[in-house]
Design a protein around this motif. Structure first.
Motif, mmCIF file in Angstrom:
data_model
loop_
_atom_site.group_PDB
_atom_site.id
_atom_site.type_symbol
_atom_site.label_atom_id
_atom_site.label_comp_id
_atom_site.label_asym_id
_atom_site.label_seq_id
_atom_site.Cartn_x
_atom_site.Cartn_y
_atom_site.Cartn_z
ATOM 1 N N THR A 19 0.726 -1.344 -0.068
ATOM 2 C CA THR A 19 -0.014 -0.010 -0.057
ATOM 3 C C THR A 19 0.966 1.338 0.232
ATOM 4 O OG1 THR A 19 -1.700 -1.377 1.293
ATOM 5 C CG2 THR A 19 -1.930 1.215 1.200
ATOM 6 N N LEU A 20 0.583 2.083 -0.793
ATOM 7 C CA LEU A 20 1.166 3.298 -1.117
ATOM 8 C C LEU A 20 0.626 4.329 -0.047
ATOM 9 C CD1 LEU A 20 0.927 3.753 -4.915
ATOM 10 C CD2 LEU A 20 2.766 2.765 -3.622
ATOM 11 N N ILE A 21 1.235 5.122 0.803
ATOM 12 C CA ILE A 21 0.658 6.061 1.853
ATOM 13 C C ILE A 21 1.413 7.190 1.686
ATOM 14 C CG2 ILE A 21 0.098 6.432 4.401
ATOM 15 C CD1 ILE A 21 0.374 3.231 4.616
ATOM 16 N N ASN A 26 -1.270 10.209 -2.717
ATOM 17 C CA ASN A 26 -0.258 9.252 -2.593
ATOM 18 C C ASN A 26 0.796 9.606 -3.674
ATOM 19 O OD1 ASN A 26 -1.191 7.748 -0.354
ATOM 20 N ND2 ASN A 26 -2.887 6.843 -1.786
ATOM 21 N N ALA A 27 1.379 10.765 -3.832
ATOM 22 C CA ALA A 27 2.129 11.292 -4.908
ATOM 23 C C ALA A 27 3.480 10.472 -4.416
ATOM 24 C CB ALA A 27 2.556 12.532 -4.813
ATOM 25 N N LEU A 28 4.100 9.901 -5.929
ATOM 26 C CA LEU A 28 5.203 8.845 -5.818
ATOM 27 C C LEU A 28 6.312 9.727 -5.479
ATOM 28 C CD1 LEU A 28 4.150 6.844 -9.042
ATOM 29 C CD2 LEU A 28 3.775 6.420 -6.623
ATOM 30 N N ALA A 29 6.595 10.019 -4.183
ATOM 31 C CA ALA A 29 7.564 10.716 -3.487
ATOM 32 C C ALA A 29 8.861 9.768 -3.390
ATOM 33 C CB ALA A 29 7.525 11.061 -1.973
ATOM 34 N N ILE A 30 10.028 10.109 -3.262
ATOM 35 C CA ILE A 30 11.433 9.439 -3.495
ATOM 36 C C ILE A 30 11.217 8.192 -2.541
ATOM 37 C CG2 ILE A 30 13.798 9.300 -3.092
ATOM 38 C CD1 ILE A 30 13.087 11.056 -5.763
ATOM 39 N N PRO A 31 10.709 8.408 -1.076
ATOM 40 C CA PRO A 31 10.565 7.488 -0.164
ATOM 41 C C PRO A 31 9.754 6.292 -0.555
ATOM 42 C CG PRO A 31 10.539 9.610 0.881
ATOM 43 C CD PRO A 31 10.454 9.891 -0.833
ATOM 44 N N ILE A 33 9.063 5.437 -3.712
ATOM 45 C CA ILE A 33 9.725 4.530 -4.883
ATOM 46 C C ILE A 33 10.700 3.495 -4.181
ATOM 47 C CG2 ILE A 33 11.254 4.583 -6.698
ATOM 48 C CD1 ILE A 33 9.622 7.310 -7.273
ATOM 49 N N SER A 34 11.515 4.162 -3.269
ATOM 50 C CA SER A 34 12.587 3.055 -2.388
ATOM 51 C C SER A 34 11.618 2.187 -1.645
ATOM 52 C CB SER A 34 13.554 3.822 -1.666
ATOM 53 O OG SER A 34 12.943 4.942 -0.811
ATOM 54 N N GLY A 35 10.482 2.471 -0.904
ATOM 55 C CA GLY A 35 9.856 1.730 -0.336
ATOM 56 C C GLY A 35 9.241 0.641 -1.154
ATOM 57 N N LEU A 36 8.801 1.074 -2.488
ATOM 58 C CA LEU A 36 8.238 -0.092 -3.507
ATOM 59 C C LEU A 36 9.245 -1.159 -3.717
ATOM 60 C CD1 LEU A 36 6.089 2.095 -5.734
ATOM 61 C CD2 LEU A 36 5.312 0.181 -4.420
ATOM 62 N N LYS A 37 10.247 -0.529 -4.017
ATOM 63 C CA LYS A 37 11.466 -1.615 -4.298
ATOM 64 C C LYS A 37 11.795 -2.605 -2.986
ATOM 65 C CE LYS A 37 13.982 1.497 -7.239
ATOM 66 N NZ LYS A 37 15.089 2.448 -7.570
#
Ligand code: 3HC
Length: 724
Positions: A19-21, A26-31, A33-37
């Motif tokens: 889940t993106l929070i 839920n803009a894709l901020a740098i944290p 993107i790294s959280g998704l990885k």
């Protein structure tokens, strides 16, 4: 507020829900993107995870890549701040994941948000979810593989249309086109998505990688035809912007050399585009527009907007009927008052025609049009004013008449009722002088045509209450306007800053420059039409009246042209009677009218300002600058006097009220890019040659001398005053 992060929960069914929070979108901020990885890496390694579902918290999947990062790149020039996402995350980690990934999409999936979803192996959506790739409206192209996957999922033509117009579609349409695999009610979204992911892992449903698909692309020659037509269209809709053609080039690369090569080219071109002035201007305007809703001591003091259910409009002329249209199509009851039944009927007819034209242009359904018209009531007296929440006076620009109206409505309307005027120039303190309700008096300055133009200037005096401002801002948004709060002065922010625009064009004509050359150059700069065509459109009566107001308010820096009076004397009244600088014929574009030349010549003789009686020699660049730098100069005074809360409000207002090109970031932003010193030096040089019309303001002089941007806050230079 919690920092942007990504969570993962693994259920007993073996599905990991990632889940993106990052509220609110839920803009894709740098944290993120790294959280998704990180979470995908963990889910791939864990033996208890069979499949993944990717979703967003709070009913919104994602509004795309974090636009703040673009702003940081623009401030620093450091493009390495933009992470590598398209190959590293979307291709390698999501699309090529050894376990199936399903996107559970709700609310909105825009830009990078939709691109992540397209990298998944299936997409399940809630009803009425917005899906789109609006990156071109920010001066870039989709950069997480969207240029490649969208055409592969729903066909080239539709994909190009969505990208070039930056226009989202709804999930229902997405389902029909093949972008969405299923639509389910919001409360079942996660359940169905989990099951879908398990079905893929157990081969009950297909495991599809969008980038590998070719079934919707068509043959090479068909694709080339579609791209060719799109290039022509892009030339028309975005003549001065690079991103539209670049987007088509990148799509073509993928069609010829395969999706993966397309993704590589996309990533390269995306980064080049981020650094362009177009992207800088458009990103600036994105944030500038959102800043206008933050007004110190109004929106940050805990006030609640009151609900405006019914309004009254006094005066059913062009403005009054346009304003009434804007309200009724947004389901707000309107009482339209006129002085006699003939005028009332005329106003009502104009409103009906406005509503019909919205239906014809596909902006309103017939049902909604009927409903809108049922919200309108005509009146010849004040009996229907007893329960209105707001009155907007839109009569002719006469101080005694307005004063009389305001003292009447103060007595008749309920005490909470906001008393607004649509004056475009008159001092609000004068309008409300004969009332004791100064705190309820406010300017609601619409731009013509009021049901179409997006800007609403909200003019406040020293006495206007914060509540009245907040209420008008709120109802302004309800009727889909962009409210910008400004201070009280002749012309307020937009007309004040732009009065030198028409005057400078007139001045140049009297120095011997061709009218149609000026219009062509201003259109090429990016305004929808030049100053003379605009004058034809708005009518000469307005030009004369407004010209007088500014001459009185700002003596010494106005140019009073003899030309408009001469045109009127010669039976011309612009578009209204089909005869102006241009010829207007039904069904064809306006054509320059050669028969206007003798009138211009006569006007030049009357003004007699050509040096040695000869036309000046001037380059195209100088013409554009001699028209726009005086606007920048007046904008400096607007900033200096604190007529706007912040410089970016004037940028927004110039884009939405004057159609100044958004990709140039608005008038102040553009001037800062050109350079205050260059603007100052140019004005100084022209003022020595052509007089005080061009004399640089003190504010501009100080900023140029100090190397300070015009947009820097007031404290950056000495002596600024405030009207806010
Ligand atoms: C690599 C990729 O391809 C590149 C990209 O993805 S670029 C981004 C593409 N996405 C977009 O262009 C969408 C931009 N956002 C929008 O259009 C609208 O904000 C929206 C439709 C998502 C929501 O609209 P709405 O509900 O009216 O809320 P709105 O006031 O606009 O936004 C709410 C807040 O979210 C912020 N926000 C919205 N989208 C954002 C984004 N992508 N990045 C950062 N902040 C964003 C706004 O700045 C605003 O912040 P504020 O409250 O501090 O002023």
């Amino acid at each position: 507020m919690a920092k942007p992060h990504v969570t993962m929960e693994v259920g007993n069914d073996g599905v990991a829900v990632v889940t993106l929070i990052n509220p609110p979108v839920n803009a894709l901020a740098i944290p993120i993107i790294s959280g998704l990885k990180e979470k995908f890496d963990e889910a791939t390694r864990r033996n208890d995870v069979k499949a993944l579902v990717l979703t967003g918290k709070g009913g919104r999947f994602s509004g795309g890549f974090d636009i703040n990062v673009f702003q940081k790149v623009h401030a620093t020039g450091d493009i390495s701040l933009v992470p590598d996402v398209s190959v590293e995350l979307v291709v390698n980690i999501i699309e090529d994941c050894k376990k199936p990934v399903v996107a559970a999409v709700e609310g909105l999936a825009l830009g990078g948000g939709l691109e992540l979803a397209m990298g998944c192996h299936a997409r399940i959506a809630a009803p009425k979810t917005q899906l789109g790739l609006p990156e071109l409206s920010l001066g870039v192209i989709p950069g997480f593989g969207g240029t490649q996957r969208l055409p592969r999922l729903l066909g080239l033509s539709k994909a190009i249309e969505i990208m070039l117009l930056s226009k989202p579609i709804m999930s229902e349409e997405g389902k029909k086109l093949g972008l969405i695999d299923a639509i389910v009610p919001s409360q079942e979204l996660l359940k169905v998505s989990r099951q879908w992911a398990l079905d893929i892992s157990e081969r009950r449903k297909p495991w599809l990688r969008s980038l590998h698909r070719t079934d919707k692309i068509g043959s090479l020659s068909e694709s080339r035809d579609v791209l060719k037509a799109a290039r022509q269209q892009a030339k028309k809709i975005a003549p001065n912007m690079p991103q539209h053609q670049a987007c088509l080039d990148v799509i073509e690369e993928g069609i010829i050399h395969g999706g993966y090569n397309g993704v590589l080219k996309e990533a390269k071109v995306f980064k080049e585009l981020v650094l362009t002035e177009t992207a800088k201007g458009l990103v600036h305007i994105f944030f500038a527009q959102r800043m206008t809703s933050k007004i110190p001591n109004v929106t940050d003091v805990g006030l609640k907007p009151r609900h405006i259910k019914k309004i009254a409009i006094i005066g059913g002329g062009l403005m009054g009927s346009g304003i009434a249209t804007a309200f009724i199509v947004s389901n707000i009851h309107v009482v339209l008052k006129e002085i006699n039944s003939e005028y009332l009927q005329k106003g009502t007819k104009t409103i009906e025609a406005n509503v019909r034209s919205l239906v014809t242009r596909g902006k309103l359904t017939r049902d909604k049009a009927d409903k809108a018209l049922s919200m309108l009531k005509g009146a010849l007296d004040y009996s229907d004013f007893k329960d209105v929440d707001m009155v907007i006076e839109a009569v002719i620009e006469s101080v005694p008449l307005k004063q009389k109206i305001f003292s009447e409505i103060e007595k008749i309307c309920p005490p909470h009722c906001i008393l607004a005027t649509n004056t475009s120039t008159i001092d609000l303190n004068l309008v409300g002088e004969k009332t004791s309700s100064q705190d309820r008096i406010i300017g609601a300055h619409f731009f013509s045509p009021a049901h179409i133009m997006p800007l609403l200037e909200i003019v406040r005096t020293d006495k206007t209450s914060a509540q009245a401002i907040l209420d008008l801002m709120t109802v302004g948004k309800t009727i889909k306007k962009a409210p910008v709060v400004v201070g009280n002065c002749t012309g307020f922010a937009v007309n004040r800053a732009f009065f030198p625009y028409a005057q400078s064009a007139q001045l140049l004509v009297h120095l011997g420059v061709d009218v149609f050359r000026i219009d062509r150059l201003i259109s090429s700069f990016g305004l929808p039409m030049g100053p003379f065509q605009l004058q034809d459109l708005s009518g000469y009566g307005i030009a004369v009246a407004v010209g007088k107001e500014f001459a009185n308010a700002f003596p010494g820096r106005t140019f009073q042209t003899p030309l408009v009076d001469l045109l009127i004397k010669n039976g011309r009244n612009g578009k209204a009677n089909g005869k102006g600088y241009y010829i207007y014929e039904k069904g064809s574009r306006p054509r320059p009218d050669p028969s206007v030349q003798p009138i211009i010549e006569e006007s030049r003789r009357v003004a007699n300002i050509m040096p040695n009686g000869k036309p000046i020699n001037i380059t195209d660049k100088e013409i554009v600058e001699m028209i726009l730098f005086p606007v920048v100069n007046e904008a400096c005074r607007v900033l200096d006097e604190g007529v706007v809360v912040r410089a970016s409000d004037l940028d927004t207002a110039s884009v939405l009220g004057m159609s100044f090109p958004s990709y140039r970031g608005g008038i102040v932003f553009w001037a800062d890019l050109v350079g205050p010193k260059y603007v100052y030096d140019s004005l100084k040089k022209w003022s020595q040659r052509f007089g005080d019309f061009y004399k640089p303001s003190k504010f501009l002089e100080e900023r140029a001398a100090g190397g300070i941007p015009l947009s820097a806050p007031a404290s950056s230079s000495s002596g600024s005053r405030s009207r806010m």
